[in-house]
Design a protein around this motif. Structure first.
Motif, PDB file in Angstrom:
ATOM      1  N   UNK A  43      -5.054  -6.537  -0.345  1.00 15.18           N
ATOM      2  CA  UNK A  43      -4.656  -5.187  -0.729  1.00 15.18           C
ATOM      3  C   UNK A  43      -4.508  -4.343   0.542  1.00 15.18           C
ATOM      4  N   UNK A  44      -3.741  -4.869   1.469  1.00 14.21           N
ATOM      5  CA  UNK A  44      -3.580  -4.293   2.804  1.00 14.21           C
ATOM      6  C   UNK A  44      -3.191  -2.815   2.768  1.00 14.21           C
ATOM      7  N   UNK A  45      -2.162  -2.481   1.994  1.00 13.96           N
ATOM      8  CA  UNK A  45      -1.667  -1.101   1.975  1.00 13.96           C
ATOM      9  C   UNK A  45      -2.749  -0.125   1.504  1.00 13.96           C
ATOM     10  N   UNK A  46      -3.460  -0.499   0.450  1.00  8.78           N
ATOM     11  CA  UNK A  46      -4.521   0.364  -0.061  1.00  8.78           C
ATOM     12  C   UNK A  46      -5.664   0.491   0.947  1.00  8.78           C
ATOM     13  N   UNK A  47      -6.020  -0.611   1.596  1.00  8.59           N
ATOM     14  CA  UNK A  47      -7.086  -0.574   2.612  1.00  8.59           C
ATOM     15  C   UNK A  47      -6.706   0.351   3.758  1.00  8.59           C
ATOM     16  N   UNK A  48      -5.458   0.239   4.202  1.00  6.59           N
ATOM     17  CA  UNK A  48      -5.007   1.100   5.301  1.00  6.59           C
ATOM     18  C   UNK A  48      -4.981   2.559   4.863  1.00  6.59           C
ATOM     19  N   UNK A  49      -4.530   2.826   3.644  1.00  2.00           N
ATOM     20  CA  UNK A  49      -4.498   4.190   3.128  1.00  2.00           C
ATOM     21  C   UNK A  49      -5.898   4.781   3.064  1.00  2.00           C
ATOM     22  N   UNK A  50      -6.843   4.015   2.544  1.00  2.00           N
ATOM     23  CA  UNK A  50      -8.214   4.507   2.431  1.00  2.00           C
ATOM     24  C   UNK A  50      -8.830   4.739   3.807  1.00  2.00           C
ATOM     25  N   UNK A  51      -8.585   3.829   4.736  1.00  2.00           N
ATOM     26  CA  UNK A  51      -9.119   4.013   6.092  1.00  2.00           C
ATOM     27  C   UNK A  51      -8.503   5.228   6.760  1.00  2.00           C
ATOM     28  N   UNK A  52      -7.230   5.475   6.494  1.00  2.83           N
ATOM     29  CA  UNK A  52      -6.561   6.607   7.138  1.00  2.83           C
ATOM     30  C   UNK A  52      -7.073   7.951   6.625  1.00  2.83           C
ATOM     31  N   UNK A  53      -7.765   7.965   5.488  1.00  2.19           N
ATOM     32  CA  UNK A  53      -8.321   9.201   4.938  1.00  2.19           C
ATOM     33  C   UNK A  53      -9.709   9.519   5.493  1.00  2.19           C
ATOM     34  N   UNK A  54     -10.258   8.617   6.256  1.00  5.97           N
ATOM     35  CA  UNK A  54     -11.592   8.827   6.817  1.00  5.97           C
ATOM     36  C   UNK A  54     -11.526   9.820   7.976  1.00  5.97           C
ATOM     37  N   UNK A  55     -12.425  10.800   8.000  1.00 11.68           N
ATOM     38  CA  UNK A  55     -12.416  11.755   9.108  1.00 11.68           C
ATOM     39  C   UNK A  55     -12.878  11.145  10.434  1.00 11.68           C
ATOM     40  N   UNK A  56     -13.460   9.957  10.369  1.00 14.82           N
ATOM     41  CA  UNK A  56     -14.002   9.332  11.568  1.00 14.82           C
ATOM     42  C   UNK A  56     -13.031   8.322  12.178  1.00 14.82           C
ATOM     43  N   UNK A  57     -12.375   7.541  11.341  1.00 16.91           N
ATOM     44  CA  UNK A  57     -11.564   6.418  11.852  1.00 16.91           C
ATOM     45  C   UNK A  57     -10.069   6.569  11.609  1.00 16.91           C
ATOM     46  N   UNK A  58      -9.617   7.744  11.223  1.00 12.13           N
ATOM     47  CA  UNK A  58      -8.211   7.975  10.882  1.00 12.13           C
ATOM     48  C   UNK A  58      -7.258   7.444  11.944  1.00 12.13           C
ATOM     49  N   UNK A  59      -7.503   7.779  13.186  1.00 10.36           N
ATOM     50  CA  UNK A  59      -6.598   7.383  14.273  1.00 10.36           C
ATOM     51  C   UNK A  59      -6.570   5.890  14.520  1.00 10.36           C
ATOM     52  N   UNK A  60      -7.612   5.190  14.078  1.00  8.93           N
ATOM     53  CA  UNK A  60      -7.716   3.761  14.339  1.00  8.93           C
ATOM     54  C   UNK A  60      -7.485   2.898  13.100  1.00  8.93           C
ATOM     55  N   UNK A  61      -7.094   3.525  11.992  1.00  8.92           N
ATOM     56  CA  UNK A  61      -6.944   2.809  10.720  1.00  8.92           C
ATOM     57  C   UNK A  61      -5.973   1.640  10.849  1.00  8.92           C
ATOM     58  N   UNK A  62      -4.857   1.836  11.555  1.00  9.62           N
ATOM     59  CA  UNK A  62      -3.855   0.780  11.680  1.00  9.62           C
ATOM     60  C   UNK A  62      -4.392  -0.437  12.440  1.00  9.62           C
ATOM     61  N   UNK A  63      -5.395  -0.247  13.291  1.00 14.59           N
ATOM     62  CA  UNK A  63      -6.030  -1.360  14.006  1.00 14.59           C
ATOM     63  C   UNK A  63      -7.167  -1.938  13.164  1.00 14.59           C
ATOM     64  N   UNK A  64      -7.991  -1.062  12.625  1.00 16.40           N
ATOM     65  CA  UNK A  64      -9.169  -1.495  11.873  1.00 16.40           C
ATOM     66  C   UNK A  64      -8.824  -2.250  10.594  1.00 16.40           C
ATOM     67  N   UNK A  65      -7.682  -1.950  10.005  1.00 15.43           N
ATOM     68  CA  UNK A  65      -7.295  -2.622   8.772  1.00 15.43           C
ATOM     69  C   UNK A  65      -7.131  -4.129   8.996  1.00 15.43           C
ATOM     70  N   UNK A  66      -6.822  -4.531  10.213  1.00 17.76           N
ATOM     71  CA  UNK A  66      -6.756  -5.961  10.565  1.00 17.76           C
ATOM     72  C   UNK A  66      -8.018  -6.419  11.269  1.00 17.76           C
ATOM     73  N   UNK A  67      -8.550  -5.574  12.136  1.00 20.42           N
ATOM     74  CA  UNK A  67      -9.690  -5.950  12.963  1.00 20.42           C
ATOM     75  C   UNK A  67     -10.945  -6.236  12.137  1.00 20.42           C
TER      76      UNK A  67
END
Length: 151
Positions: A43-67
């Motif tokens: 569920x890559x797209x949803x994981x990335x969307x949820x990570x991008x909403x975090x006030x802490x990791x927003x800028x790194x969501x595109x990396x963290x979703x794979x990392x």
């Protein structure tokens, strides 16, 4: 000179029981990490969307979703292989501490941030997730302690 009876009385758990406990904890971690990694990747797209909403990791969501799933898979491999099991337990312990610190930070920033965890674990609220993580931290500590005891 120490007798066999004295050696046995020093530890209330036999070596076999210690190995069984460590194995159970190890496989719980493998199950947890492989399940959440697979859920996040499927569920890559949803994981990335949820990570991008975090006030802490927003800028790194595109990396963290794979990392994050990649790290979880690597740790699972470390845990499964006998030669690296001990290292895998330490890394699992540290990763769960990092995840728990993140949860504590989220709880202090906002309670309405979606969880980017995979599968049924994402159904937990943040407080339940905190308790879940603390239990897994304790389990890793127990496994490390039992593996570290000199016989």
């Amino acid at each position: 000179m120490e007798t066999t009876m004295n050696k046995q009385s020093k530890s209330w758990l036999s070596d076999k029981i210690k190995r069984i406990i460590v194995d159970i904890i190890t496989y719980l971690y493998v199950l947890l990490f492989l399940y959440t990694a697979a859920s996040k990747l499927m569920d890559y797209e949803n994981s990335e969307l949820q990570m991008s909403k975090s006030p802490i990791i927003t800028e790194f969501a595109y990396i963290l979703v794979w990392l994050v799933p990649t790290i979880e898979i690597i740790i699972s491999l470390l845990l499964i292989w006998t030669k690296t099991n001990f290292i895998g337990l330490y890394v699992s312990f540290m990763l769960m501490i990092i995840f728990t610190a993140y949860i504590i930070a989220i709880l202090n920033l906002s309670s309405h941030i979606p969880c980017s965890c995979g599968g049924v674990i994402s159904a937990l609220n943040w407080n339940e997730h905190l308790i879940f993580n603390i239990i897994f931290i304790i389990l890793a500590f127990i496994a490390i302690s039992l593996k570290s005891i000199k016989h």
